[in-house]
Design a protein around this motif. Structure first.
Motif, PDB file in Angstrom:
ATOM      1  N   ARG A  15       0.844  -1.194   0.000  1.00 42.11           N
ATOM      2  CA  ARG A  15       0.000   0.000   0.000  1.00 42.11           C
ATOM      3  C   ARG A  15       0.882   1.248   0.000  1.00 42.11           C
ATOM      4  O   ARG A  15       1.897   1.300   0.700  1.00 42.11           O
ATOM      5  CB  ARG A  15      -0.875   0.030   1.245  1.00 42.11           C
ATOM      6  CG  ARG A  15      -1.706  -1.209   1.399  1.00 42.11           C
ATOM      7  CD  ARG A  15      -3.148  -0.917   1.129  1.00 42.11           C
ATOM      8  NE  ARG A  15      -3.926  -2.108   1.403  1.00 42.11           N
ATOM      9  CZ  ARG A  15      -4.811  -2.591   0.555  1.00 42.11           C
ATOM     10  NH1 ARG A  15      -5.023  -1.991  -0.568  1.00 42.11           N
ATOM     11  NH2 ARG A  15      -5.489  -3.669   0.853  1.00 42.11           N
ATOM     12  N   TRP A  71      -6.260  -2.221   8.764  1.00 44.34           N
ATOM     13  CA  TRP A  71      -5.426  -3.424   8.783  1.00 44.34           C
ATOM     14  C   TRP A  71      -3.949  -3.113   8.586  1.00 44.34           C
ATOM     15  O   TRP A  71      -3.092  -3.912   8.928  1.00 44.34           O
ATOM     16  CB  TRP A  71      -5.833  -4.384   7.682  1.00 44.34           C
ATOM     17  CG  TRP A  71      -7.234  -4.912   7.766  1.00 44.34           C
ATOM     18  CD1 TRP A  71      -8.141  -4.746   8.781  1.00 44.34           C
ATOM     19  CD2 TRP A  71      -7.900  -5.687   6.777  1.00 44.34           C
ATOM     20  NE1 TRP A  71      -9.316  -5.366   8.486  1.00 44.34           N
ATOM     21  CE2 TRP A  71      -9.197  -5.961   7.248  1.00 44.34           C
ATOM     22  CE3 TRP A  71      -7.534  -6.166   5.538  1.00 44.34           C
ATOM     23  CZ2 TRP A  71     -10.118  -6.699   6.527  1.00 44.34           C
ATOM     24  CZ3 TRP A  71      -8.445  -6.903   4.819  1.00 44.34           C
ATOM     25  CH2 TRP A  71      -9.726  -7.163   5.311  1.00 44.34           C
ATOM     26  N   TYR A  72      -3.645  -1.973   7.979  1.00 45.66           N
ATOM     27  CA  TYR A  72      -2.281  -1.654   7.579  1.00 45.66           C
ATOM     28  C   TYR A  72      -1.809  -0.360   8.218  1.00 45.66           C
ATOM     29  O   TYR A  72      -2.595   0.547   8.443  1.00 45.66           O
ATOM     30  CB  TYR A  72      -2.203  -1.473   6.052  1.00 45.66           C
ATOM     31  CG  TYR A  72      -2.699  -2.664   5.274  1.00 45.66           C
ATOM     32  CD1 TYR A  72      -1.859  -3.726   4.996  1.00 45.66           C
ATOM     33  CD2 TYR A  72      -4.021  -2.729   4.825  1.00 45.66           C
ATOM     34  CE1 TYR A  72      -2.303  -4.828   4.284  1.00 45.66           C
ATOM     35  CE2 TYR A  72      -4.471  -3.826   4.117  1.00 45.66           C
ATOM     36  CZ  TYR A  72      -3.607  -4.866   3.844  1.00 45.66           C
ATOM     37  OH  TYR A  72      -4.062  -5.951   3.141  1.00 45.66           O
ATOM     38  N   GLN A  74       1.476   2.454   7.563  1.00 48.50           N
ATOM     39  CA  GLN A  74       2.588   2.823   6.708  1.00 48.50           C
ATOM     40  C   GLN A  74       3.847   2.940   7.556  1.00 48.50           C
ATOM     41  O   GLN A  74       3.775   3.272   8.745  1.00 48.50           O
ATOM     42  CB  GLN A  74       2.292   4.136   5.991  1.00 48.50           C
ATOM     43  CG  GLN A  74       1.150   4.039   4.997  1.00 48.50           C
ATOM     44  CD  GLN A  74       1.360   2.922   3.988  1.00 48.50           C
ATOM     45  OE1 GLN A  74       0.781   1.851   4.117  1.00 48.50           O
ATOM     46  NE2 GLN A  74       2.186   3.159   2.994  1.00 48.50           N
TER      47      GLN A  74
END
Length: 144
Positions: A15, A71-72, A74
């Motif tokens: 992402r 969920w993610y 950076q």
């Protein structure tokens, strides 16, 4: 490489906040080519596929999938750390290393010979993702 004719059944997905910039950087620095780019009505890339040899990586925009948004994280949100990286098999590291340096990659591990075979180096891209590049091909190493 001995991967001719193979279909990748495991494809990394990464992402990015700015997928357009990531695509340009990955093409310039590491030699990827575009396979497919899908945009939403606002022109934001929601899914992209890049190729390197017989391998593929998929890219998505941070926050565009509302269901998966939490969920993610950076790298910049967690002290520039990552919990996974991607390894790219290339026939010769030297030109890719030169391209990565010219593209402003942060070099985490300089190009060097590895004990298990071939040269390798590791870089961090502009959004903090980590990419390792090496001449060691695990497919070839275990079929000889």
């Amino acid at each position: 490489m001995s991967t001719a004719g193979r279909t990748a059944h495991v494809i990394p997905a990464v992402r990015y906040r700015d997928v357009d910039a990531a695509i340009l950087w990955l093409k310039k620095a590491l030699g990827f080519t575009e396979h497919a780019v899908y945009r939403n009505e606002g022109g934001v890339i929601i899914h992209a596929e890049l190729l390197l040899g017989s391998g593929m990586v998929m890219l998505g925009s941070v926050g565009e999938n509302r269901e998966a948004a939490d969920w993610y994280k950076q790298p910049a949100e967690i002290g520039n750390a990552v919990t996974a990286s991607t390894y790219l098999v290339v026939p010769d590291c030297a030109p890719v290393y030169a391209s990565a340096k010219a593209a402003g990659a942060e070099i985490l591990m300089e190009l060097k010979a590895m004990d298990y075979g071939g040269g390798s180096f590791t870089v961090r891209d502009p959004e903090g993702q980590i990419w390792s590049v090496g001449e060691y091909d695990p497919w070839a190493a275990h079929t000889a």
